[in-house]
Scaffold this active site. Structure first.
Site, PDB file in Angstrom:
ATOM      1  N   HIS A  34       0.938  -1.181  -0.012  1.00 44.09           N
ATOM      2  CA  HIS A  34      -0.101   0.058  -0.154  1.00 44.09           C
ATOM      3  C   HIS A  34       0.895   1.284  -0.051  1.00 44.09           C
ATOM      4  O   HIS A  34       0.323   2.504   0.382  1.00 44.09           O
ATOM      5  CB  HIS A  34      -1.004   0.018   1.108  1.00 44.09           C
ATOM      6  N   SER A  67      -9.947 -15.494 -24.796  1.00 41.31           N
ATOM      7  CA  SER A  67      -9.314 -16.262 -23.689  1.00 41.31           C
ATOM      8  C   SER A  67      -9.554 -17.462 -23.531  1.00 41.31           C
ATOM      9  O   SER A  67     -10.708 -18.225 -23.422  1.00 41.31           O
ATOM     10  CB  SER A  67      -9.773 -15.451 -22.412  1.00 41.31           C
ATOM     11  N   SER A 125      -1.530 -10.875  -9.167  1.00 43.07           N
ATOM     12  CA  SER A 125      -1.779  -9.959 -10.523  1.00 43.07           C
ATOM     13  C   SER A 125      -1.749 -10.444 -11.727  1.00 43.07           C
ATOM     14  O   SER A 125      -1.127 -10.056 -12.717  1.00 43.07           O
ATOM     15  CB  SER A 125      -0.893  -8.725 -10.044  1.00 43.07           C
ATOM     16  N   SER A 126      -2.762 -11.095 -11.908  1.00 42.11           N
ATOM     17  CA  SER A 126      -3.369 -11.740 -13.295  1.00 42.11           C
ATOM     18  C   SER A 126      -3.644 -10.542 -14.149  1.00 42.11           C
ATOM     19  O   SER A 126      -3.407 -10.591 -15.472  1.00 42.11           O
ATOM     20  CB  SER A 126      -4.260 -12.541 -13.119  1.00 42.11           C
ATOM     21  N   SER A 127      -4.131  -9.390 -13.658  1.00 40.88           N
ATOM     22  CA  SER A 127      -4.643  -8.245 -14.391  1.00 40.88           C
ATOM     23  C   SER A 127      -3.506  -7.604 -14.846  1.00 40.88           C
ATOM     24  O   SER A 127      -3.588  -7.213 -16.229  1.00 40.88           O
ATOM     25  CB  SER A 127      -5.647  -7.361 -13.711  1.00 40.88           C
ATOM     26  N   ASP A 171       2.421  -3.315  -9.659  1.00 34.46           N
ATOM     27  CA  ASP A 171       1.957  -4.347 -10.777  1.00 34.46           C
ATOM     28  C   ASP A 171       2.327  -4.406 -12.118  1.00 34.46           C
ATOM     29  O   ASP A 171       3.082  -5.277 -12.631  1.00 34.46           O
ATOM     30  CB  ASP A 171       0.446  -4.914 -10.456  1.00 34.46           C
ATOM     31  N   TYR A 221      -9.873  -0.565  -0.185  1.00 37.74           N
ATOM     32  CA  TYR A 221      -8.872  -0.059  -1.039  1.00 37.74           C
ATOM     33  C   TYR A 221      -9.240   1.446  -1.139  1.00 37.74           C
ATOM     34  O   TYR A 221      -8.274   2.313  -0.479  1.00 37.74           O
ATOM     35  CB  TYR A 221      -8.739  -0.745  -2.230  1.00 37.74           C
TER      36      TYR A 221
HETATM   37  P1  ADP Z   1      -5.575 -10.094  -9.735  1.00 45.95           P
HETATM   38  O1  ADP Z   1      -4.924  -9.114 -10.505  1.00 45.95           O
HETATM   39  O2  ADP Z   1      -4.952  -9.926  -8.225  1.00 45.95           O
HETATM   40  O3  ADP Z   1      -5.293 -11.472 -10.175  1.00 45.95           O
HETATM   41  P2  ADP Z   1      -7.925  -8.653 -10.187  1.00 45.95           P
HETATM   42  O4  ADP Z   1      -9.393  -8.660  -9.873  1.00 45.95           O
HETATM   43  O5  ADP Z   1      -7.284  -7.349 -10.560  1.00 45.95           O
HETATM   44  O6  ADP Z   1      -7.249  -9.762  -9.462  1.00 45.95           O
HETATM   45  O7  ADP Z   1      -7.919  -9.153 -11.782  1.00 45.95           O
HETATM   46  C1  ADP Z   1      -8.538 -10.466 -12.360  1.00 45.95           C
HETATM   47  C2  ADP Z   1      -9.469 -10.307 -13.451  1.00 45.95           C
HETATM   48  O8  ADP Z   1      -8.479 -10.130 -14.429  1.00 45.95           O
HETATM   49  C3  ADP Z   1     -10.293 -11.331 -13.786  1.00 45.95           C
HETATM   50  O9  ADP Z   1     -11.250 -11.370 -13.230  1.00 45.95           O
HETATM   51  C4  ADP Z   1     -10.436 -11.335 -15.380  1.00 45.95           C
HETATM   52  O10 ADP Z   1     -11.481 -10.132 -15.748  1.00 45.95           O
HETATM   53  C5  ADP Z   1      -9.208 -10.519 -15.736  1.00 45.95           C
HETATM   54  N1  ADP Z   1      -8.325 -11.764 -16.332  1.00 45.95           N
HETATM   55  C6  ADP Z   1      -7.147 -12.272 -15.527  1.00 45.95           C
HETATM   56  N2  ADP Z   1      -6.593 -13.202 -16.361  1.00 45.95           N
HETATM   57  C7  ADP Z   1      -7.256 -13.445 -17.689  1.00 45.95           C
HETATM   58  C8  ADP Z   1      -7.548 -14.210 -18.706  1.00 45.95           C
HETATM   59  N3  ADP Z   1      -6.296 -15.096 -18.787  1.00 45.95           N
HETATM   60  N4  ADP Z   1      -8.445 -14.192 -19.568  1.00 45.95           N
HETATM   61  C9  ADP Z   1      -9.336 -13.232 -19.445  1.00 45.95           C
HETATM   62  N5  ADP Z   1      -9.380 -12.364 -18.335  1.00 45.95           N
HETATM   63  C10 ADP Z   1      -8.344 -12.351 -17.469  1.00 45.95           C
HETATM   64 MG    MG Z   2      -5.345  -7.107 -10.218  1.00 48.66          MG
END
Ligand code: ADP
Ligand code: MG
Length: 389
Positions: A34, A67, A125-127, A171, A221
Site C-alpha cells: 500500500h 481467452s 496480479s493476473s490483471s 503491478d 482499498y
Molecule cells: P488479480 O490481478 O489479483 O489476479 P484482479 O481482480 O485485479 O485480480 O484481476 C482478475 C481479473 O483479470 C479477472 O477477473 C479477469 O477479468 C481478468 N483476467 C485475468 N487473467 C485473464 C485471462 N487469462 N483471460 C481473461 N481475463 C483475465
Molecule cells: Mg489486479
C-alpha cells in the site's frame, strides 16, 4: 495452461494465420504494501507464472480477443469505445489499447489469443500480466516500440479508467520490467527502479494462496487511499513541504502524529514505517542477510494487520502457522489484502516441513487447503522467439 508453442498453434487453428507470441509474468510483492499510491517504495519480484498472448494485426480497426481460460471471444472497435466499467474481462484489453493510443501509439486492429497460468484474484496480479502482455503485443504487431515505463503506465491507466480500480503502479511496473533472479526496488514517485539480486540458494520465497477473496477489498482499498490523503492534509499543518506520505520520515512522524485522529494515525504510521522497512529489506537482501529480511516481513504483516487493517483471518492463520515452523525466516500477507496470498521466506531444508505444516494447519483451522507455489524470480514482459514451425 498450454505451452507457449501450443498457444501459437491454437491461434493458427482459430484465426487461420501465423502469430507472434508475447508474455508477461504475475508477481509477488516481497515487502512495501500500500506504499505505491503514497509515492513510496515497493519490492516485488516476478514469478514463474505468466500470461501468454498470440497476436497478429488486422487491416481494420477491430480487436478480437479470445481467452482460452474462459473459452470466450470478445471484440471491440478502436473507433467506437465501449462504455467503461461493465465488469467484463475485455476491459483490461480495451483499456490498455485506448491508453496506448492516448499516449500517441497508432494501433491497427488485431486478433489475440490469450492463455495464462497466473491464478486470477489470488493476489498475484493476473490483471497486470494481462494488460502488459496485451499492450506489448498490440504495440509490436503494429511495428511500434513501447518502453517498459510507458507500457506500465498504460496498464495502470486501463485499470483506472476502464476497470475502475485505482491501483498504484507496482503491478504493471514489475510485470513490464522485472529481471530474472532479481527483485525490483521501485520508487513509485520517480518511477525509477533498481534490480536487487536475490540469492535463493539457501532459502526460497513461497507463495501461499488462502483461496479466499473477500468482497471488501475494492471498497476498503479506496477508503484507505482517502485516509492517507486526509493524513497528508492534516500533517501538512506541521510539515508544509509534504505532498505525499512518502515525504514523511519516521522521526518527523513521531514528532507530529499527535495532529492525527484514529484511525488516520494508524493508517499513516503503517505507510511511513513500511517505506522504511522496504528500504531496509533491499539493503538486507543486498547484504545476504536473510534473517533481517524475514524479520522485516513479519513486522510488515503485523503493521498491515493492526495499523492498516487490511489482513484477514485466513492470512493471519497462514502467517502464524509459518512462524511456528523452524527454518521459516519470515512471512507476511502480500497484495492488497482481505484475502489473496501470503509470501514466506523459507530455508530450503525446511521447505517440505513448511508445506506440510501449512496444508495441515490451514485445513484444520479453516476447512480449506492453501495453494502453495515455490517460485524463483522470473523475467519481465517480452516477445517469445519461436523456432520455425
Ligand atoms: P488479480 O490481478 O489479483 O489476479 P484482479 O481482480 O485485479 O485480480 O484481476 C482478475 C481479473 O483479470 C479477472 O477477473 C479477469 O477479468 C481478468 N483476467 C485475468 N487473467 C485473464 C485471462 N487469462 N483471460 C481473461 N481475463 C483475465
Ligand atoms: Mg489486479
Amino acid at each position: 495452461m498450454m505451452e507457449r508453442e501450443a498457444v501459437g498453434r491454437a491461434f493458427r487453428e482459430r484465426y487461420g494465420r501465423a502469430a507472434r507470441i508475447f508474455r508477461a509474468p504475475g508477481r509477488v510483492n516481497l515487502i512495501g504494501e500500500h506504499t505505491d499510491y503514497n509515492g513510496g517504495f515497493v519490492l516485488p519480484m516476478a514469478i514463474e507464472r505468466e500470461t501468454v498472448v498470440a497476436a497478429a494485426p488486422r487491416a481494420d480497426r477491430t480487436v478480437r480477443a479470445y481467452s482460452a481460460g474462459l473459452n470466450e471471444e470478445l471484440s471491440f472497435d478502436l473507433d467506437h469505445p465501449n462504455p467503461p466499467r461493465r465488469g467484463v474481462w475485455l476491459e483490461y484489453v480495451e483499456g490498455v489499447a485506448r491508453a496506448l493510443e492516448s499516449r500517441g501509439l497508432k494501433l491497427s486492429g488485431a486478433d489475440l489469443l490469450i492463455d495464462s497460468d497466473v491464478p486470477a484474484g489470488a493476489g498475484l496480479s493476473s490483471s497486470a500480466a494481462l494488460e502488459i502482455s496485451v499492450g506489448l503485443a498490440l504495440a509490436r504487431v503494429n511495428g511500434q516500440e513501447v518502453d517498459g515505463v510507458t507500457l506500465a503506465l498504460a496498464g495502470q491507466q486501463a485499470e483506472h479508467t476502464y476497470v475502475g480500480t485505482l491501483c498504484g503502479i507496482m503491478d504493471q511496473f514489475v510485470a513490464a520490467l522485472a529481471k530474472e533472479r532479481h527483485a525490483l526496488l521501485i520508487d513509485c514517485r520517480s518511477l525509477e527502479a533498481e534490480p536487487v539480486p536475490l540469492d535463493t540458494t539457501s532459502a526460497a520465497f513461497v507463495v501461499s494462496d488462502t483461496r479466499v477473496k473477500h468482497e471488501l477489498s475494492s471498497s476498503e482499498y479506496n477508503v484507505r487511499r482517502a485516509e492517507c490523503a486526509r493524513g497528508v492534509e492534516l500533517l501538512r499543518e506541521r510539515l508544509p513541504g509534504i505532498t505525499q506520505l512518502r515525504d514523511v520520515s519516521v522521526a518527523d512522524f513521531q514528532k507530529h502524529s499527535g495532529v492525527l485522529p484514529d484511525p488516520i494515525l494508524r493508517r499513516c504510521r503503517h505507510i511511513v514505517t513500511e517505506n522504511e522497512r522496504t528500504l531496509g529489506a533491499a539493503r538486507a537482501l543486498r547484504a545476504g542477510d536473510l534473517a533481517e529480511m524475514g524479520r522485516l516481513m513479519y513486522e510488515s504483516h503485523y503493521s498491515l494487520r493492526d495499523d492498516y487493517e487490511v489482513s484477514s483471518p485466513e492470512l493471519d492463520v497462514l502467517v502464524e502457522i509459518a512462524r511456528g515452523v523452524p527454518g521459516v525466516l519470515g512471512a507476511r500477507m502480500t497484495g492488497g489484502g482481505f484475502g489473496g496470498s501470503t509470501v514466506s521466506l523459507v530455508r530450503r531444508e525446511a521447505l517440505a516441513d513448511f508445506e506440510r505444516a501449512l496444508s495441515e494447519g490451514y485445513e484444520r483451522e479453516t476447512g480449506r487447503r492453501p495453494a502453495i507455489l515455490v517460485s524463483e524470480a522470473g523475467a519481465g514482459a517480452a516477445e517469445v522467439m519461436m523456432s520455425d514451425e
